[in-house]
Design a protein around this motif. Structure first.
Motif, PDB file in Angstrom:
ATOM      1  N   LYS A 111       0.797  -1.271   0.079  1.00  0.00           N
ATOM      2  CA  LYS A 111       0.105   0.060  -0.185  1.00  0.00           C
ATOM      3  C   LYS A 111       0.838   1.443  -0.032  1.00  0.00           C
ATOM      4  O   LYS A 111       1.881   1.260   0.360  1.00  0.00           O
ATOM      5  N   MET A 112       0.380   2.383  -0.598  1.00  0.00           N
ATOM      6  CA  MET A 112       1.225   3.740  -0.687  1.00  0.00           C
ATOM      7  C   MET A 112       0.219   4.536  -0.577  1.00  0.00           C
ATOM      8  O   MET A 112      -1.089   4.620  -1.134  1.00  0.00           O
ATOM      9  N   VAL A 113       0.649   5.759   0.423  1.00  0.00           N
ATOM     10  CA  VAL A 113      -0.317   7.026   0.421  1.00  0.00           C
ATOM     11  C   VAL A 113       0.166   7.982  -0.522  1.00  0.00           C
ATOM     12  O   VAL A 113       1.407   8.341  -0.816  1.00  0.00           O
ATOM     13  N   ILE A 114      -0.717   8.514  -1.378  1.00  0.00           N
ATOM     14  CA  ILE A 114      -0.433   9.641  -2.383  1.00  0.00           C
ATOM     15  C   ILE A 114      -0.987  10.751  -1.865  1.00  0.00           C
ATOM     16  O   ILE A 114      -2.377  10.819  -1.746  1.00  0.00           O
ATOM     17  N   ARG A 115      -0.216  11.867  -1.594  1.00  0.00           N
ATOM     18  CA  ARG A 115      -0.620  13.011  -0.929  1.00  0.00           C
ATOM     19  C   ARG A 115      -0.409  14.237  -1.988  1.00  0.00           C
ATOM     20  O   ARG A 115       0.836  14.199  -2.465  1.00  0.00           O
TER      21      ARG A 115
END
Length: 250
Positions: free
Chosen positions: A63-67
């Protein structure tokens, strides 16, 4: 001196070194450090790339957070999510509330959460792919995320090549090896073949769920001339592990 740095794929504080050589007798070698802060359209947490290790006994998921980068204008609206490889599945959702993910990093409302999954084995070895999407932002309209997946083969032979010999006078020419399966692999799902048809193969599953394999000269196909080199193959689904078969003296 002019220094050009390719910034694609880099975010945040980046340091690069430049080595200089001259005829200065006091200081012929000089190392210069170039420091920069690279501001893109988005921040990707915990990293700007995805590394996965495929194992058949557990889910292979990252999983990766994209902000949105705080210095970017406009609003982040991700669209056109795509994977470059058929073995890589990707999903995207928007965080409506604070959410803690593995490895201690968190998503806040407005972030996107990218999930990359490898549901089936891509085959033993190192595999590379790419996830891409559009951001709707001016600096980086399109983001491309490198993906690396390592996967063990479903099993491993005890030898790199199988040498065929005649151990005792009157005995058939043959050779034997053990094929060690991964714990989650069912021996019944592995097909074992040998080519050419000058050879035949005998297979027995052991109590440890491994395969004991014996290759012999085929008495029903006694071709003339010396024995040829062959190939022993283990096949499971779309994966194949091959072992060269070499007659004695070669």
């Amino acid at each position: 001196m002019k220094v050009t740095v390719k910034t694609s794929g880099y975010y945040g504080t980046v340091t690069k070194s430049v080595a200089l050589k001259s005829d200065d007798p006091v200081r012929p070698d000089v190392s210069l450090k170039v420091k920069m802060v690279i501001a893109g359209s988005v921040l990707m947490l915990p990293s700007n790339r995805l590394l996965l290790r495929y194992r058949p006994d557990r889910p292979t998921l990252a999983k990766m957070v994209i902000r949105q980068d705080p210095t970017e204008t406009g609003a982040l609206e991700i669209s056109g999510l795509a994977s470059s490889e058929p073995w890589l599945q990707v999903r995207l959702r928007k965080a409506d509330e604070a959410e803690t993910l593995e490895r201690g990093f968190s998503a806040v409302p407005g972030d996107y959460i990218l999930e990359a999954e490898v549901p089936d084995s891509p085959g033993g070895g190192l595999h590379r792919g790419e996830v891409s999407f559009r951001t709707g932002l001016p600096r980086e309209p399109v983001i491309r995320i490198p993906v690396t997946v390592t996967a063990r083969a479903f099993g491993a032979p005890s030898v790199r090549k199988l040498s065929l010999t005649r151990k005792q006078p009157g005995e058939p020419i043959g050779g034997q090896l053990n094929f060690r399966l991964l714990p989650a692999v069912d021996p019944e799902g592995v097909k074992v073949t040998v080519s050419p048809d000058r050879y035949r193969v005998e297979v027995r599953a052991t109590e440890q769920r491994h395969l004991q394999v014996r290759v012999l000269v085929n008495p029903d196909n006694g071709g003339d001339g010396p024995l040829p080199q062959g190939v022993l193959q283990f096949t499971r689904g779309n994966e194949t592990v091959s072992v060269p078969v070499v007659p004695a003296g070669e």
